[in-house]
Write an enzyme that holds these catalytic residues in place. Sequence first.
Site, mmCIF file in Angstrom:
data_model
loop_
_atom_site.group_PDB
_atom_site.id
_atom_site.type_symbol
_atom_site.label_atom_id
_atom_site.label_comp_id
_atom_site.label_asym_id
_atom_site.label_seq_id
_atom_site.Cartn_x
_atom_site.Cartn_y
_atom_site.Cartn_z
ATOM 1 N N ASN A 7 0.468 -1.054 0.054
ATOM 2 C CA ASN A 7 0.560 0.017 -0.124
ATOM 3 C C ASN A 7 1.080 1.410 0.434
ATOM 4 O OD1 ASN A 7 -1.637 1.947 0.775
ATOM 5 N ND2 ASN A 7 -3.348 1.092 1.347
ATOM 6 N N GLU A 34 -4.281 1.990 -2.614
ATOM 7 C CA GLU A 34 -4.286 3.358 -3.238
ATOM 8 C C GLU A 34 -3.204 4.029 -3.265
ATOM 9 O OE1 GLU A 34 -5.845 5.250 1.101
ATOM 10 O OE2 GLU A 34 -4.536 3.459 1.802
ATOM 11 N N ASP A 149 -4.130 -4.744 1.250
ATOM 12 C CA ASP A 149 -4.566 -4.154 1.891
ATOM 13 C C ASP A 149 -5.533 -4.804 3.227
ATOM 14 O OD1 ASP A 149 -5.433 -2.539 4.369
ATOM 15 O OD2 ASP A 149 -5.036 -0.697 3.034
ATOM 16 N N ASN A 151 -7.070 -4.157 6.039
ATOM 17 C CA ASN A 151 -8.447 -3.472 6.816
ATOM 18 C C ASN A 151 -8.810 -4.220 7.719
ATOM 19 O OD1 ASN A 151 -7.948 -0.683 6.677
ATOM 20 N ND2 ASN A 151 -8.500 -0.672 4.959
ATOM 21 N N ASP A 222 -1.902 -6.146 6.135
ATOM 22 C CA ASP A 222 -1.896 -5.934 4.908
ATOM 23 C C ASP A 222 -1.430 -8.137 4.902
ATOM 24 O OD1 ASP A 222 -1.089 -3.686 3.098
ATOM 25 O OD2 ASP A 222 -0.392 -3.439 5.795
ATOM 26 N N ASP A 251 2.922 4.364 4.977
ATOM 27 C CA ASP A 251 2.618 3.953 6.122
ATOM 28 C C ASP A 251 2.780 2.997 6.380
ATOM 29 O OD1 ASP A 251 0.375 4.573 5.160
ATOM 30 O OD2 ASP A 251 -0.776 5.946 6.556
ATOM 31 N N HIS A 252 2.165 1.817 5.304
ATOM 32 C CA HIS A 252 2.504 0.387 4.837
ATOM 33 C C HIS A 252 3.990 0.305 4.855
ATOM 34 C CE1 HIS A 252 -2.019 -0.342 5.396
ATOM 35 N NE2 HIS A 252 -2.377 0.993 4.886
#
Length: 261
Positions: A7, A34, A149, A151, A222, A251-252
């Site tokens: 991501n 993303e 991802d 989530n 993830d 951030d991933h």
Amino acid sequence: MKIASFNINGIKARIEALTNWLAGADVDVVVLQEIKSVDEGFPREHFSDLGWNVETHGQKGFNGVAILSRLPLEDVSRGLPGDDSDEQARYIEATVVGDQAVRLAGLYLPNGNPVPGPKYDYKLAWMERLRHRAAELLALEMPVVMLGDYNVIPEARDAAKPEKWVDDALFLPQSRAALRAIQWQGWTDAIRIRDPWAQRGPFTFWDYQAGAWNRDDGIRIDHLLLSPQAADLMVETGIDREARAGEKPSDHVPVWVRLAA
DNA sequence: ATGGTCGAGGTTCGA
């Protein structure tokens, strides 16, 4: 065949970090989430000039998924089946042809916050559609990797501070049950089985806020789910944690699996 | 206990 998920949180902001990671990661194929770009805005030539086949499924501003592959991609399909009115770009499938053919499903599962509300309803409905598609993929009886991802924090040990997440869409019992319903069809969680009895971690995401990375206040969202035929080919799996410490990081971080295929 | 970061697109929303 080394297969990764990353991501990237915006392709325009991450083109340099992604290019640098690709140069050292020795991956054959990576699914991205993303991208936050329409298809025409994706820097396709930049990556094709570096030897990558590029398939995108983007939209304006948010979401968007893509596949970069050094190997040929066949039978590309965009969008998660089950709701023709769903216009969010969160899902792409393709077959990667190495020594064996491997079907990949790259996904960006809805976040679902705030709860309750329409976004959480959409998340659960999306997961139900994914469960149906996952069953169809298992019925192919071929190596399939469903990755991205998700989530969803599967268990308390997948968060540094699970108490922070108890009312969050990523950790609510319904979210975790929906993920388990998919996994129990017969999928293997490639990252978890590296260290099945770990009491905490590993993590794949650290928020930009409040020094989460420096405190190692992470979560594991993830995931790489492998069909039995893919699990039989699994030789190595990992998390490229150091990517979070680089310049202008997502951030991933990337997660990956190597198959004997 | 407190404070609080990015990205994209356009002065706000989504994460």
